[in-house]
Design a protein around this motif. Sequence first.
Motif, PDB file in Angstrom:
ATOM      1  N   VAL A  63       1.058  10.907  -2.660  1.00 30.23           N
ATOM      2  CA  VAL A  63       2.159   9.989  -2.963  1.00 30.23           C
ATOM      3  C   VAL A  63       2.553  10.104  -4.434  1.00 30.23           C
ATOM      4  O   VAL A  63       3.742  10.121  -4.776  1.00 30.23           O
ATOM      5  CB  VAL A  63       1.771   8.533  -2.605  1.00 30.23           C
ATOM      6  CG1 VAL A  63       2.802   7.548  -3.119  1.00 30.23           C
ATOM      7  CG2 VAL A  63       1.597   8.393  -1.106  1.00 30.23           C
ATOM      8  N   THR A  64       1.564  10.206  -5.308  1.00 33.42           N
ATOM      9  CA  THR A  64       1.830  10.329  -6.749  1.00 33.42           C
ATOM     10  C   THR A  64       2.597  11.609  -7.056  1.00 33.42           C
ATOM     11  O   THR A  64       3.556  11.598  -7.843  1.00 33.42           O
ATOM     12  CB  THR A  64       0.517  10.291  -7.549  1.00 33.42           C
ATOM     13  OG1 THR A  64      -0.169   9.083  -7.234  1.00 33.42           O
ATOM     14  CG2 THR A  64       0.763  10.359  -9.028  1.00 33.42           C
ATOM     15  N   LEU A  72       4.492  13.349  -4.952  1.00 31.34           N
ATOM     16  CA  LEU A  72       5.844  13.232  -4.398  1.00 31.34           C
ATOM     17  C   LEU A  72       6.717  12.358  -5.287  1.00 31.34           C
ATOM     18  O   LEU A  72       7.893  12.661  -5.509  1.00 31.34           O
ATOM     19  CB  LEU A  72       5.795  12.655  -2.979  1.00 31.34           C
ATOM     20  CG  LEU A  72       5.344  13.607  -1.879  1.00 31.34           C
ATOM     21  CD1 LEU A  72       5.179  12.859  -0.568  1.00 31.34           C
ATOM     22  CD2 LEU A  72       6.316  14.756  -1.717  1.00 31.34           C
ATOM     23  N   TYR A  73       6.137  11.287  -5.813  1.00 35.88           N
ATOM     24  CA  TYR A  73       6.856  10.428  -6.755  1.00 35.88           C
ATOM     25  C   TYR A  73       7.255  11.225  -7.994  1.00 35.88           C
ATOM     26  O   TYR A  73       8.369  11.116  -8.493  1.00 35.88           O
ATOM     27  CB  TYR A  73       5.974   9.239  -7.135  1.00 35.88           C
ATOM     28  CG  TYR A  73       6.587   8.306  -8.144  1.00 35.88           C
ATOM     29  CD1 TYR A  73       7.463   7.307  -7.748  1.00 35.88           C
ATOM     30  CD2 TYR A  73       6.291   8.422  -9.496  1.00 35.88           C
ATOM     31  CE1 TYR A  73       8.029   6.446  -8.671  1.00 35.88           C
ATOM     32  CE2 TYR A  73       6.854   7.571 -10.429  1.00 35.88           C
ATOM     33  CZ  TYR A  73       7.718   6.589 -10.012  1.00 35.88           C
ATOM     34  OH  TYR A  73       8.277   5.751 -10.937  1.00 35.88           O
ATOM     35  N   SER A  74       6.335  12.056  -8.472  1.00 32.49           N
ATOM     36  CA  SER A  74       6.608  12.899  -9.644  1.00 32.49           C
ATOM     37  C   SER A  74       7.764  13.848  -9.379  1.00 32.49           C
ATOM     38  O   SER A  74       8.635  14.039 -10.229  1.00 32.49           O
ATOM     39  CB  SER A  74       5.348  13.687  -9.997  1.00 32.49           C
ATOM     40  OG  SER A  74       5.623  14.693 -10.918  1.00 32.49           O
ATOM     41  N   THR A  75       7.791  14.431  -8.193  1.00 35.11           N
ATOM     42  CA  THR A  75       8.849  15.368  -7.843  1.00 35.11           C
ATOM     43  C   THR A  75      10.203  14.672  -7.756  1.00 35.11           C
ATOM     44  O   THR A  75      11.196  15.166  -8.285  1.00 35.11           O
ATOM     45  CB  THR A  75       8.526  16.050  -6.506  1.00 35.11           C
ATOM     46  OG1 THR A  75       7.263  16.695  -6.613  1.00 35.11           O
ATOM     47  CG2 THR A  75       9.573  17.060  -6.128  1.00 35.11           C
ATOM     48  N   LEU A  76      10.233  13.508  -7.112  1.00 32.27           N
ATOM     49  CA  LEU A  76      11.498  12.798  -6.964  1.00 32.27           C
ATOM     50  C   LEU A  76      12.008  12.236  -8.279  1.00 32.27           C
ATOM     51  O   LEU A  76      13.214  12.154  -8.492  1.00 32.27           O
ATOM     52  CB  LEU A  76      11.353  11.670  -5.944  1.00 32.27           C
ATOM     53  CG  LEU A  76      11.266  12.124  -4.498  1.00 32.27           C
ATOM     54  CD1 LEU A  76      11.036  10.938  -3.585  1.00 32.27           C
ATOM     55  CD2 LEU A  76      12.515  12.867  -4.088  1.00 32.27           C
ATOM     56  N   CYS A  77      11.086  11.847  -9.171  1.00 33.82           N
ATOM     57  CA  CYS A  77      11.496  11.312 -10.475  1.00 33.82           C
ATOM     58  C   CYS A  77      11.862  12.416 -11.454  1.00 33.82           C
ATOM     59  O   CYS A  77      12.518  12.159 -12.461  1.00 33.82           O
ATOM     60  CB  CYS A  77      10.380  10.487 -11.104  1.00 33.82           C
ATOM     61  SG  CYS A  77      10.043   8.991 -10.245  1.00 33.82           S
ATOM     62  N   GLY A  78      11.394  13.611 -11.205  1.00 32.46           N
ATOM     63  CA  GLY A  78      11.622  14.704 -12.134  1.00 32.46           C
ATOM     64  C   GLY A  78      10.675  14.648 -13.320  1.00 32.46           C
ATOM     65  O   GLY A  78      10.971  15.191 -14.379  1.00 32.46           O
ATOM     66  N   LEU A 108       4.238   1.810  -0.570  1.00 32.10           N
ATOM     67  CA  LEU A 108       3.996   3.250  -0.482  1.00 32.10           C
ATOM     68  C   LEU A 108       2.559   3.562  -0.067  1.00 32.10           C
ATOM     69  O   LEU A 108       2.209   4.717   0.119  1.00 32.10           O
ATOM     70  CB  LEU A 108       4.277   3.917  -1.833  1.00 32.10           C
ATOM     71  CG  LEU A 108       5.690   3.783  -2.371  1.00 32.10           C
ATOM     72  CD1 LEU A 108       5.799   4.439  -3.731  1.00 32.10           C
ATOM     73  CD2 LEU A 108       6.698   4.379  -1.409  1.00 32.10           C
ATOM     74  N   GLY A 109       1.733   2.528   0.031  1.00 34.84           N
ATOM     75  CA  GLY A 109       0.346   2.735   0.409  1.00 34.84           C
ATOM     76  C   GLY A 109      -0.579   2.909  -0.779  1.00 34.84           C
ATOM     77  O   GLY A 109      -1.736   3.279  -0.605  1.00 34.84           O
ATOM     78  N   LEU A 110      -0.096   2.656  -1.995  1.00 31.54           N
ATOM     79  CA  LEU A 110      -0.930   2.743  -3.188  1.00 31.54           C
ATOM     80  C   LEU A 110      -1.409   1.351  -3.575  1.00 31.54           C
ATOM     81  O   LEU A 110      -0.612   0.417  -3.651  1.00 31.54           O
ATOM     82  CB  LEU A 110      -0.150   3.349  -4.366  1.00 31.54           C
ATOM     83  CG  LEU A 110       0.275   4.797  -4.249  1.00 31.54           C
ATOM     84  CD1 LEU A 110       1.090   5.194  -5.472  1.00 31.54           C
ATOM     85  CD2 LEU A 110      -0.906   5.706  -4.106  1.00 31.54           C
ATOM     86  N   ILE A 111      -2.694   1.206  -3.841  1.00 32.97           N
ATOM     87  CA  ILE A 111      -3.242  -0.086  -4.254  1.00 32.97           C
ATOM     88  C   ILE A 111      -2.957  -0.322  -5.730  1.00 32.97           C
ATOM     89  O   ILE A 111      -2.587  -1.406  -6.148  1.00 32.97           O
ATOM     90  CB  ILE A 111      -4.753  -0.149  -3.958  1.00 32.97           C
ATOM     91  CG1 ILE A 111      -4.967  -0.039  -2.451  1.00 32.97           C
ATOM     92  CG2 ILE A 111      -5.366  -1.428  -4.509  1.00 32.97           C
ATOM     93  CD1 ILE A 111      -6.400   0.172  -2.033  1.00 32.97           C
ATOM     94  N   ARG A 112      -3.116   0.724  -6.524  1.00 32.76           N
ATOM     95  CA  ARG A 112      -2.852   0.620  -7.964  1.00 32.76           C
ATOM     96  C   ARG A 112      -2.374   1.982  -8.464  1.00 32.76           C
ATOM     97  O   ARG A 112      -2.604   3.002  -7.819  1.00 32.76           O
ATOM     98  CB  ARG A 112      -4.106   0.186  -8.715  1.00 32.76           C
ATOM     99  CG  ARG A 112      -5.240   1.199  -8.635  1.00 32.76           C
ATOM    100  CD  ARG A 112      -6.447   0.778  -9.441  1.00 32.76           C
ATOM    101  NE  ARG A 112      -7.171  -0.302  -8.817  1.00 32.76           N
ATOM    102  CZ  ARG A 112      -8.206  -0.146  -8.023  1.00 32.76           C
ATOM    103  NH1 ARG A 112      -8.633   1.056  -7.742  1.00 32.76           N
ATOM    104  NH2 ARG A 112      -8.820  -1.168  -7.498  1.00 32.76           N
TER     105      ARG A 112
END
Length: 192
Positions: free
Chosen positions: A48-49, A51-57, A78-82
């Motif tokens: 998830v991290t 994918l977030y990095s890719t979408l944020c650039g 997103l399923g992340l606790i922290r």
Amino acid sequence: MNKSTNFTGQPILAQLLSLIDKSSVSRIAKKRQSDRYSKYFKTWDHLVTMLYSTLCGATALRELTTGLLASEGKLRHLGLIRSCRRSTLSESNKRRSSEVFREIYMDLYRKWHHVLSDSRIELELFKQFYIVDSTVFSLFKDILKVAGRPRRDGRSKGGIKAHTLVHAIELMPCLVRFTARPQHTITLSYNI
């Protein structure tokens, strides 16, 4: 009014993650033992991290972790606790094998390949496609004084246009034609 609630109001990342089966990610992580020494930052969190990095650039760890901290209240869906620390992410990038993510990708590809647009094109049909492109080369007035058509103010605007026809399956030019600059690509006939 459309009553579909499939993706209405969901962020893009949540829409992407809804296509990924979390149980298959857990199965692959267990098979590859990628969560063996991690207490909090599991394979799902890493996926998830990234994918977030890719979408944020985001191109740096500091940029990524700062972005996650800024949206920490929204990470639960997103399923992340922290959000993770920069050192945790760095260690996970070093320690966790890329084979885990390759296997997750291949699992996703096997599941969704039938809806990908490029996987439905038959090779015989694709052999008939050609790509047309045009590029203008400006010419210097001192070198070619008669190039181009004269404008109303007396100056001339010279140039040559190169029209290139590329066979889509080979990605190699099969025809190159040079015309005057104002010639439109659509008016030319290409005989192959």
